[in-house]
Design an enzyme around this catalytic site. Sequence first.
Site, PDB file in Angstrom:
ATOM      1  N   ARG A 296       0.853  -1.193   0.000  1.00 44.66           N
ATOM      2  CA  ARG A 296       0.000   0.000   0.000  1.00 44.66           C
ATOM      3  C   ARG A 296       0.890   1.245   0.000  1.00 44.66           C
ATOM      4  NH1 ARG A 296      -1.989  -3.371   4.152  1.00 44.66           N
ATOM      5  NH2 ARG A 296      -4.021  -4.329   3.714  1.00 44.66           N
ATOM      6  N   ARG A 332       0.971  -1.245  -5.297  1.00 45.73           N
ATOM      7  CA  ARG A 332      -0.225  -0.551  -5.775  1.00 45.73           C
ATOM      8  C   ARG A 332       0.083   0.935  -5.824  1.00 45.73           C
ATOM      9  NH1 ARG A 332      -5.470  -0.998  -2.096  1.00 45.73           N
ATOM     10  NH2 ARG A 332      -4.243   0.402  -0.773  1.00 45.73           N
ATOM     11  N   GLU A 430     -11.881  -4.037  -8.524  1.00 44.03           N
ATOM     12  CA  GLU A 430     -12.633  -3.664  -7.327  1.00 44.03           C
ATOM     13  C   GLU A 430     -13.899  -2.873  -7.647  1.00 44.03           C
ATOM     14  OE1 GLU A 430      -9.913  -1.434  -4.886  1.00 44.03           O
ATOM     15  OE2 GLU A 430      -8.984  -0.501  -6.626  1.00 44.03           O
ATOM     16  N   ASN A 453     -12.548  -5.808  -0.615  1.00 45.79           N
ATOM     17  CA  ASN A 453     -13.137  -4.789   0.260  1.00 45.79           C
ATOM     18  C   ASN A 453     -14.027  -3.831  -0.537  1.00 45.79           C
ATOM     19  OD1 ASN A 453     -11.484  -6.045   2.086  1.00 45.79           O
ATOM     20  ND2 ASN A 453     -10.089  -4.333   2.356  1.00 45.79           N
ATOM     21  N   ASP A 454     -13.442  -3.213  -1.568  1.00 46.84           N
ATOM     22  CA  ASP A 454     -14.220  -2.276  -2.369  1.00 46.84           C
ATOM     23  C   ASP A 454     -15.198  -2.991  -3.299  1.00 46.84           C
ATOM     24  OD1 ASP A 454     -13.502   0.169  -1.384  1.00 46.84           O
ATOM     25  OD2 ASP A 454     -11.854   0.478  -2.777  1.00 46.84           O
ATOM     26  N   ARG A 464     -18.467   0.166   3.641  1.00 50.00           N
ATOM     27  CA  ARG A 464     -17.899  -0.787   4.589  1.00 50.00           C
ATOM     28  C   ARG A 464     -17.534  -0.185   5.935  1.00 50.00           C
ATOM     29  NH1 ARG A 464     -11.949  -1.040   3.448  1.00 50.00           N
ATOM     30  NH2 ARG A 464     -11.496   0.255   1.649  1.00 50.00           N
ATOM     31  N   CYS A 501      -6.336  -9.545  -2.927  1.00 48.05           N
ATOM     32  CA  CYS A 501      -5.621  -8.907  -1.821  1.00 48.05           C
ATOM     33  C   CYS A 501      -6.551  -8.253  -0.803  1.00 48.05           C
ATOM     34  CB  CYS A 501      -4.627  -7.878  -2.346  1.00 48.05           C
ATOM     35  SG  CYS A 501      -5.387  -6.564  -3.324  1.00 48.05           S
TER      36      CYS A 501
END
Length: 554
Positions: A296, A332, A430, A453-454, A464, A501
């Site tokens: 990240r 990323r 995502e 997540n997204d 979220r 991920c």
Amino acid sequence: MKWQGKGVSEGLAMAQIHLFTPKLPEISRQPAADAEAEVAKLEATLAAAEEELRGLYETAKEKMGEQEAEIFDAHLTILGDEYSVREPIIQRIREQKQNAAAAITDQFDELAQMFRSLGDELMAERAADAEDLKQQLLRICLGCGRQDLSVLPGDVIVLAEELTPSDTVRMDTAHVKGIATRLGGATAHSAIIARTLGIPAAAGIDGWQTEALNGHMAILDGADGTLTVDPTDDETACYQSRKAQADCEAQALEAFRTCPSQTKDGISLEICANIGTPQEAQQAMKYGADGVGLFRSEFLFMDRDALPTEDEQFEAYRTAAQTMAGKPLIIRTLDVGGDKKLPTLELPHEDNPFLGFRAIRMTLSHPEIFRPQLRAILRAAAYGDVRVMFPMIGSMDQLREAKALLREQEQTLQAEGVPTGPVKVGMMVEIPAAAVLAEEFAKEVDFFSIGTNDLTQYTLAVERGNAAVAHLYAPEHPAVLRLIAMTAQAAAERHIPCGMCGEAAGDPKLAPAFVGMGVNELSMSPRRVPAVRKLLSGLTMDECRQAAEKLLHP
């Protein structure tokens, strides 16, 4: 009595409660009678704090390793920041006639609020760092004695509002069997230290403040976040049985730090780690990760008053690449904007930031930020297997523009005679549109990485981070899973890897199904790597496909 919080470090502990509630005297708001005397007091306070922090850095490095010690290096950086700390405090003293203690309090409260306003959980918890520094400076400035956890009456479960980095590094780790806090979360420093040391921990334990609990026996479950005070005989017997089983399982996991990642019938997989700093690459190697599936990079941009230079980024990426010793490092590109604002970049206010100006949308609009990052990644590739992936891709135009910028910078560096290395290009899947068009995108990239997540929040229209709708956030929802399966199938047809991920990648209930859908690289918290590797080694690919089918068509 039982309190329910959120588990942030797995494990079970049973010990007496040790309440830790350090407090400073109330800060006087009496105006400074002699401003220059207060400035001199501030200078002496800053010098003493710097010396103390250097000592804490060495202590942390000795007790917990260099990675955990980095937090105090960061504290030293903050403390030495003329524009965020020293000058604004002096200005408060001279212009607003505040005394030194009041000026320190107000400036650090403002810094903490700035971190919280960034809208990102990790950045919000960096407010704890500002609070830690504030408490340290005030204790020195006011001449108060230090309350800490260096001397404990025996084995204890520490119960506190919050633990700062200074609290954790001074902690007698031989006797701390568990940590329970009201504030903080999974990325709080106390939680990170707890996971590093294998200490069970929970956050969000609220309501105990009115109880006299010091010295009471308690059981802490760091997986589900429960704190049971004065357990019954049955609860104690259950704990002892679970603890014995957990100890056996932990011992059995040791072998899975170094064995190959594969299914029972020999299908090769990659079990990788998610990291946020170059130092965390050490954790990835410690737990035997096959690579880093997500670096990240935004954490290089936060908590500072200027954007990182190309050289600063290069050094961070090179350090991580060299630490990984030839294993893949997937970086990323900058994923901020919208809800995660950069203090150094003026971004417009948005009513719905999750659907707004963020990630690749922002970086493509700011090539002065994007180009140095791409150059740094290309330069770092000369030192290891460095790969790049672009976040929040929603259209072919975005992907092609990002790839064109990368190739442009590669040619520029080569013309300058700067060493570079080959860089594979991937994209995050995502946004539902990216999954739906995965067949087309697969022709343009070297790999996919699914951000669950997204993808979950966008597919289900559930933010979220919103507690009111948290019960609707479900990565196992068939609609989410079918998008994942579509993506994996498209990757397989083009013979490119399909990774994942998001947090769901390390979920033992879901990981076999993901593999059964065709996901061949799972990236997670470093500590989860051996457990997921062990789980998948006991399943055949047919069993993984059956698990996928059950979830896809319930």
